[in-house]
Design an enzyme around this catalytic site. Structure first.
Site, PDB file in Angstrom:
ATOM      1  N   TYR A  99      16.189  30.383   9.458  1.00  0.00           N
ATOM      2  CA  TYR A  99      14.962  31.028   9.936  1.00  0.00           C
ATOM      3  C   TYR A  99      14.936  31.081  11.459  1.00  0.00           C
ATOM      4  CZ  TYR A  99      12.677  30.772   5.343  1.00  0.00           C
ATOM      5  OH  TYR A  99      12.336  30.934   4.034  1.00  0.00           O
ATOM      6  N   LYS A 130       0.846  -1.201   0.000  1.00  0.00           N
ATOM      7  CA  LYS A 130       0.000   0.000   0.000  1.00  0.00           C
ATOM      8  C   LYS A 130       0.882   1.253   0.000  1.00  0.00           C
ATOM      9  CE  LYS A 130      -0.352  -0.418   5.027  1.00  0.00           C
ATOM     10  NZ  LYS A 130      -1.139  -1.011   6.129  1.00  0.00           N
TER      11      LYS A 130
END
Ligand SMILES: *Cc1c(COP(=O)(O)O)cnc(C)c1O
Length: 344
Positions: free
Chosen positions: A242, A33
């Protein structure tokens, strides 16, 4: 080229399937999956079919198309979410086998495709998918008469061998299914490792094939190398990234590396992940940004062209741990931007 580079070792993958299969004396399927846990369901299915895998599990009917194209009519493709509204044509055209989870799904399937193969899932306590005890009691006889390919259930705590939920679910599964002649399946990777009481007629490993825990003896399947885009020198006291969240406390050689949270390297990795140059760890510093991370390479003897973030020195579960998550999530987050090479 500035994309990261994934190397997927299909020989290790098939060796992992063989190793898990060898722990059992039953059929061993493969769960592929979510695009084979991010590694590419077509290549993975092709490699496993060559090993003799005859049963594949996907989560959704749509995922069956790529797998069917890869394996032809050589394998059964089963759909764990069952027969949803709108799935009928896909199930028929691609010859998928839905695992029916509720009375609604059973009714839908028998009305739309009365002679089409199906399996059944029972809920033994996880409360996620599958028929509950009362519903099962009501439909078992009629459903079993139509010869499902499998009756299965799923363990909630199989990665913790001593968890009391394991024997509890085993007992409930026995009570719900003892005496039936349909093949039974309870174990995924964790269940295989719990031992033969959990194996029944079929096991269905996923994560262990891809080198992930709880299969500790798995061969690593994935390697991820990230190119260095720029190198610079910082004096002590300079800040990075940042929010200025990291400050150099010594003269520092800093590498800017091309991958970020848009590539599945979660911002949580800002809290102390490592990258590797050979066996030498280099700490990620500053915040992970969308397409870039910054790495302290001061202690290397040479400037690196690339740094590895998943490698022998740091398997996928170790990296996942740095982000406070699990190998499953790390793998299924791997970016479509990475270039991919299949070996073995
Ligand atoms: C995902 C899944 C598996 C495979 O589990 P792993 O832990 O990856 O081995 C097996 N069965 C069901 C129902 C699943 O949802």
């Amino acid at each position: 080229m500035s994309t990261g580079h994934l190397t997927i070792d299909l020989a290790a993958l098939t060796a992992n399937w063989r190793a898990l299969h060898a722990m059992t004396s039953c059929e061993t399927a493969a769960v592929i999956k979510a695009d084979a846990y991010g590694l590419g369901s077509e290549r993975v299915a092709k490699a496993l079919v060559k090993q003799g895998v005859r049963i594949f599990y996907v989560a959704m009917a749509e995922e069956g198309a790529a797998v069917r194209a890869a394996v032809g009519d050589k394998a059964q493709i089963r759909v764990l979410t069952g027969h949803m509204r709108g799935d009928t044509d896909m199930i028929a055209d691609l010859n998928l086998t839905p695992i029916l989870n509720s009375i609604d799904q059973i009714n839908r399937h028998f009305e739309a495709l009365p002679d089409h193969p199906f399996g059944l899932q029972l809920d033994t306590g996880m409360n996620r998918l599958g028929l509950e005890w009362d519903d099962w009691a009501a439909v078992a006889e009629a459903a079993l008469r139509c010869k499902p390919v499998v009756v299965m259930s799923h363990l909630a705590c199989a990665d913790e061998p001593d968890h009391p939920m394991n024997p509890y679910q085993l007992d409930v599964f026995h009570q719900m299914t003892d005496g039936i002649t349909t093949p039974r399946s309870l174990a995924a990777t964790g269940g295989i490792l719990l031992g033969p009481d959990y194996h029944f007629d079929e096991c269905r490993p996923g994560i262990g094939l891809y080198g992930g825990l709880p299969f500790e003896d798995a061969r690593p399947v994935v390697r991820l190398d990230l190119p260095v885009v720029q190198l610079r020198d910082l004096t002590a006291g300079e800040v990075v990234g940042y929010g200025n969240s990291w400050q150099a406390d010594r003269p520092t050689r800093l590498a800017t590396v091309a991958a970020g949270y848009a590539d599945g390297l979660q911002r949580a990795l800002s809290r102390g992940a490592m990258l590797f140059h050979g066996d030498t760890p280099c700490p990620l510093v500053g915040r992970v940004s969308m397409d870039l991370i910054t790495v302290d390479v001061t202690d290397l003897n040479e400037d690196p062209n690339a740094l590895a973030i998943i490698c022998d020195a740091q398997p996928v579960d170790r990296l996942a741990q740095s982000a406070g998550t699990i190998g499953y999530e790390m793998l299924t987050s791997l970016s479509p931007r990475y270039s991919r090479r299949y070996v073995g």
